[in-house]
Design a protein around this motif. Structure first.
Motif, short mmCIF file in Angstrom:
data_model
loop_
_atom_site.label_atom_id
_atom_site.label_comp_id
_atom_site.label_asym_id
_atom_site.label_seq_id
_atom_site.Cartn_x
_atom_site.Cartn_y
_atom_site.Cartn_z
N LEU A 70 0.85 -1.18 0.00
CA LEU A 70 0.00 0.00 0.00
C LEU A 70 0.89 1.24 0.00
N THR A 71 0.45 2.26 -0.70
CA THR A 71 1.20 3.50 -0.75
C THR A 71 0.31 4.64 -0.26
N PHE A 72 0.86 5.48 0.59
CA PHE A 72 0.12 6.63 1.10
C PHE A 72 0.75 7.91 0.59
N LEU A 73 -0.09 8.91 0.37
CA LEU A 73 0.39 10.18 -0.15
C LEU A 73 1.31 10.86 0.86
N SER A 74 2.26 11.62 0.34
CA SER A 74 3.17 12.36 1.22
C SER A 74 2.39 13.27 2.16
N ASN A 78 2.73 13.15 6.10
CA ASN A 78 3.23 14.36 6.77
C ASN A 78 2.22 14.90 7.78
N ASP A 79 0.93 14.80 7.45
CA ASP A 79 -0.11 15.25 8.38
C ASP A 79 -0.08 14.43 9.66
N LEU A 80 0.06 13.10 9.52
CA LEU A 80 0.12 12.25 10.71
C LEU A 80 1.41 12.48 11.48
N ARG A 81 2.50 12.71 10.76
CA ARG A 81 3.78 12.96 11.43
C ARG A 81 3.67 14.22 12.29
N LYS A 82 3.01 15.25 11.76
CA LYS A 82 2.82 16.48 12.51
C LYS A 82 1.98 16.22 13.76
N ARG A 83 0.90 15.46 13.60
CA ARG A 83 0.05 15.14 14.75
C ARG A 83 0.79 14.30 15.78
N MET A 84 1.64 13.41 15.29
CA MET A 84 2.43 12.58 16.20
C MET A 84 3.40 13.43 17.01
N LYS A 85 4.05 14.38 16.34
CA LYS A 85 4.98 15.28 17.05
C LYS A 85 4.23 16.10 18.10
N GLU A 86 3.06 16.59 17.74
CA GLU A 86 2.26 17.38 18.67
C GLU A 86 1.84 16.55 19.88
N ALA A 87 1.71 15.22 19.69
CA ALA A 87 1.33 14.33 20.79
C ALA A 87 2.53 13.92 21.64
N THR A 160 -6.86 7.83 15.40
CA THR A 160 -6.97 7.61 13.96
C THR A 160 -8.43 7.34 13.61
N LYS A 161 -8.97 8.15 12.73
CA LYS A 161 -10.41 8.10 12.45
C LYS A 161 -10.76 7.22 11.26
N SER A 162 -9.76 6.71 10.57
CA SER A 162 -10.02 5.87 9.39
C SER A 162 -8.86 4.92 9.19
N ILE A 163 -9.06 3.93 8.34
CA ILE A 163 -7.98 2.99 8.03
C ILE A 163 -6.84 3.72 7.33
N ARG A 164 -7.16 4.69 6.48
CA ARG A 164 -6.11 5.45 5.80
C ARG A 164 -5.26 6.22 6.80
N GLU A 165 -5.91 6.82 7.81
CA GLU A 165 -5.14 7.54 8.83
C GLU A 165 -4.24 6.58 9.61
N LEU A 166 -4.77 5.41 9.92
CA LEU A 166 -3.95 4.43 10.63
C LEU A 166 -2.77 4.00 9.77
N ALA A 168 -1.30 5.76 7.45
CA ALA A 168 -0.35 6.87 7.41
C ALA A 168 0.44 6.95 8.70
N LEU A 169 -0.22 6.67 9.83
CA LEU A 169 0.49 6.64 11.11
C LEU A 169 1.55 5.54 11.12
N LEU A 170 1.16 4.33 10.70
CA LEU A 170 2.11 3.22 10.68
C LEU A 170 3.28 3.50 9.75
N SER A 171 3.04 4.26 8.69
CA SER A 171 4.11 4.61 7.75
C SER A 171 5.20 5.43 8.42
N ASN A 172 4.87 6.07 9.53
CA ASN A 172 5.83 6.89 10.27
C ASN A 172 6.47 6.14 11.44
N CYS A 173 6.20 4.83 11.53
CA CYS A 173 6.72 4.03 12.64
C CYS A 173 7.84 3.10 12.16
N ASP A 174 8.48 2.42 13.11
CA ASP A 174 9.66 1.62 12.78
C ASP A 174 9.43 0.11 12.83
#
Length: 264
Positions: A70-74, A78-87, A160-166, A168-174
């Motif tokens: 699966l590929t997610f848009l930049s 980036n939106d989830l990365r920003k929210r993650m930093k804020e958290a 995360t309010k949708s599967i796409r948001e989840l 995108a969040l996982l895309s920023n994890c290790d």
């Protein structure tokens, strides 16, 4: 999928050249092809690929690949990365989404063992744990965090309010750790390393590719496979998988995480 919904869908798709479904008794009257279930030697991905046989038989050039992605848009990442930093997420640390819950209660690893596993992971690795959740799982995640004394290395403020948001969040994890389920499949599609805990009612043979070492898991039968296994209760079978056993497997999987390798 050969369900009543499948039949309704194919009933109104009369012009489709191929209407392929799994063979089931008293099912599939609206299909052009009913495919018998392949043997258990194949995993789920391989089984579904077998359903393309009618196209192959007709000479269609089908290239089979049991890996999926699966590929997610930049912008999404980036939106989830920003929210993650804020958290409070510190991306200098190893970020681990921990799957503590499941839509099916029978697939939830005993919560006391999951808490012990979380503590062991936090104590061993320079990491942060993210407790992700859908809106109706928030209370479960918050209670888990509270019972770990609101450890600041755990982040439980990212909804995360949708599967796409989840995704995108996982895309920023290790590395993904925790209960087997849909999010684990997302982690594999994104291709961050994953290690999953299978319930006594689930099978690694079905849900994990045997040829992909980046994505592995453990089931109770891996710990005890003799005749006494069948005499155990469901809970006793689950508890065969101790936090220490999982931790050892996570250690091995960390060798695939660039941040871990750099810190060694």
């Amino acid at each position: 999928m050969s369900t009543p919904k499948s039949e309704a869908f194919t009933l109104f798709s009369r012009k489709a050249k191929y209407k392929i479904g799994r063979w089931k008794p008293k099912r599939g009257y609206t299909y052009t092809h009913s495919i018998p279930e392949p043997s258990s030697e194949f995993d789920k991905a391989e089984k579904f690929l077998k359903m393309l046989k009618p196209l192959i038989d007709d000479g269609v050039d089908v290239k089979l690949d049991k890996n999926y992605s699966l590929t997610f848009l930049s912008e999404e990442k980036n939106d989830l990365r920003k929210r993650m930093k804020e958290a409070g997420v510190d991306f200098n640390k190893i970020i681990i989404p921990l799957a503590i819950n499941s839509r099916r209660e029978s697939k939830v690893y005993p919560i006391d063992l999951m808490k012990e596993l979380a503590k062991k992971i936090l104590d061993e690795f320079d990491c942060q744990i993210i407790l992700y959740y859908s809106p109706n799982e928030k209370e479960f995640a918050k209670k888990f965090h509270e019972e770990l004394n609101w450890d600041k290395r755990i982040i439980s403020d990212i909804n995360t309010k949708s599967i796409r948001e989840l995704g995108a969040l996982l895309s920023n994890c290790d590395i993904f750790v925790g209960n087997e389920g849909g999010p684990r499949h997302l982690a594999q599609a994104i291709d961050i390393p994953s290690f999953s805990i299978f319930s006594p009612g689930s099978s690694k043979r079905d849900w994990l590719s045997r040829d992909n070492k980046r994505h592995e898991g453990i089931e109770p039968k891996d710990v005890l496979s003799d005749k006494t296994y069948d005499n155990l209760s469901y809970e006793e079978k689950y508890r065969l998988i101790t936090p220490d056993i999982v931790l050892e497997k996570v250690r091995e999987k960390m060798e695939l995480v660039p941040k871990y390798i750099e810190k060694k």
